[in-house]
Scaffold this motif. Structure first.
Motif, mmCIF file in Angstrom:
data_model
loop_
_atom_site.group_PDB
_atom_site.id
_atom_site.type_symbol
_atom_site.label_atom_id
_atom_site.label_comp_id
_atom_site.label_asym_id
_atom_site.label_seq_id
_atom_site.Cartn_x
_atom_site.Cartn_y
_atom_site.Cartn_z
ATOM 1 N N UNK A 104 2.268 -3.255 10.560
ATOM 2 C CA UNK A 104 2.683 -2.894 9.205
ATOM 3 C C UNK A 104 1.536 -3.182 8.235
ATOM 4 N N UNK A 105 1.170 -2.169 7.450
ATOM 5 C CA UNK A 105 0.022 -2.296 6.544
ATOM 6 C C UNK A 105 0.510 -2.402 5.104
ATOM 7 N N UNK A 106 -0.090 -3.251 4.289
ATOM 8 C CA UNK A 106 0.321 -3.324 2.878
ATOM 9 C C UNK A 106 0.285 -1.975 2.173
ATOM 10 N N UNK A 107 -0.648 -1.101 2.546
ATOM 11 C CA UNK A 107 -0.738 0.211 1.910
ATOM 12 C C UNK A 107 0.500 1.052 2.202
ATOM 13 N N UNK A 180 -5.337 5.960 0.216
ATOM 14 C CA UNK A 180 -5.591 4.636 0.782
ATOM 15 C C UNK A 180 -4.859 4.488 2.115
ATOM 16 N N UNK A 181 -3.593 4.876 2.152
ATOM 17 C CA UNK A 181 -2.844 4.805 3.401
ATOM 18 C C UNK A 181 -3.453 5.731 4.451
ATOM 19 N N UNK A 182 -3.815 6.937 4.048
ATOM 20 C CA UNK A 182 -4.397 7.885 4.997
ATOM 21 C C UNK A 182 -5.686 7.336 5.610
ATOM 22 N N UNK A 183 -6.455 6.593 4.828
ATOM 23 C CA UNK A 183 -7.719 6.049 5.331
ATOM 24 C C UNK A 183 -7.514 4.821 6.201
ATOM 25 N N UNK A 184 -6.564 3.966 5.837
ATOM 26 C CA UNK A 184 -6.434 2.678 6.514
ATOM 27 C C UNK A 184 -5.411 2.671 7.642
ATOM 28 N N UNK A 185 -4.452 3.598 7.609
ATOM 29 C CA UNK A 185 -3.447 3.684 8.674
ATOM 30 C C UNK A 185 -3.172 5.160 8.984
#
Length: 287
Positions: A104-107, A180-185
């Motif tokens: 689970x990612x904060x983004x 941000x979500x697309x890049x990090x997860x």
């Protein structure tokens, strides 16, 4: 009153896993500690853990609120009701998570919560990796009474709750409109859970998140020996302690960590996620 908070459904003993998922080891900590920490980071509000009656929990951060599920065997809607009720007057909405989503990612949490803040929805329900994700979703805390009524009526599936409120569903494409979500997860691993021992082993075998570590002040000067890196360093670390270990730093009472330049911690079990930057600096005056 905080805009957002977090709720983690700790569950009980898993017949498939043979042990409570909440206590499963995760990079020197536990799955529950990681999930609580991620929600605390992403919401900046209180985090509630809903446990089974009498369930022992692993160590948690001091400000975590623990409530007991008042009825055994009533499923996730009961946990949702208990968690939202515990946040009455403290937050407008909560991200509700099961305990067993180690990636689970904060983004992801922030992306989902923004929907109930800005679009007038009562629930933001992600639809990712082929399934609706009611235990990786955002709920207005005002739904507590509705959820409690449904439990008393023995209508225990989340779909019954969704029938009585405004739900906005986000498919994978909609989720990843957040850059941000697309890049990090990009694979939306945030919603992967561990239901079987093989799932847990596969998850635990994955590399830790890639983060950046930067040393400042007296900490940087102490590390500035021959061959020591002077600038930012990329390391694999799932916790602040692992980040310190990755650069050979003793993370003791003399050192403070700042996540992404703002969230301060001296707890080595604080979880990290892909893309984080961890700044280490002296905790002593003048450091």
């Amino acid at each position: 009153m905080a805009a957002f908070a977090g709720v983690v459904l700790a569950g009980g003993r898993s017949s498939r896993m043979g042990t409570p998922k909440a206590a499963l080891e995760w990079h020197g900590s536990t799955l529950l500690r990681r999930t609580v920490g991620i929600l605390a980071r992403a919401t900046a509000g209180p985090v509630v853990v809903v446990r089974a009656a009498g369930q022992e929990l692993p160590a948690l951060p001091p400000r975590t609120v623990v409530v007991a599920d008042p009825r055994e065997g009533k499923g996730p809607v009961q946990g949702i009701a208990a968690g939202l009720a515990a946040l009455a007057g403290q937050a407008e909405a909560a991200f509700i998570s099961s305990t067993d989503m180690p990636f689970l990612h904060p983004a992801f949490v922030r992306r989902v919560l923004r929907v109930v803040q800005g679009d007038g929805a009562d629930v933001c329900l992600p639809v990712a990796r082929g399934y609706p994700q009611p235990l990786a979703a955002a709920y207005r805390t005002s739904l507590a009474a509705t959820a409690e009524r449904l439990v008393k009526e023995d209508r225990l599936r989340p779909a019954f709750l969704f029938d009585e409120c405004v739900v906005q569903r986000l498919d994978e494409a909609a989720l990843k409109t957040d850059p941000v979500l697309a890049a990090l997860d990009p694979e939306l691993d945030s919603v992967l859970n561990v239901n079987e021992p093989a799932d847990y082993r596969a998850a635990r075998a994955r590399p830790a998140p890639e983060v950046t570590v930067q040393l400042f002040g007296a900490v940087a000067r102490a590390a500035a020996g021959p061959g020591q890196a002077k600038g930012p360093q990329a390391v694999r670390a799932a916790t602040v302690q692992e980040a310190a270990d990755g650069v050979g730093l003793v993370f003791d009472r003399h050192v403070t960590a700042a996540l992404n330049g703002d969230q301060i911690t001296r707890d080595g079990t604080t979880p990290l996620a892909t893309g984080d930057t961890v700044f280490f600096l002296s905790a002593d005056a003048g450091g």
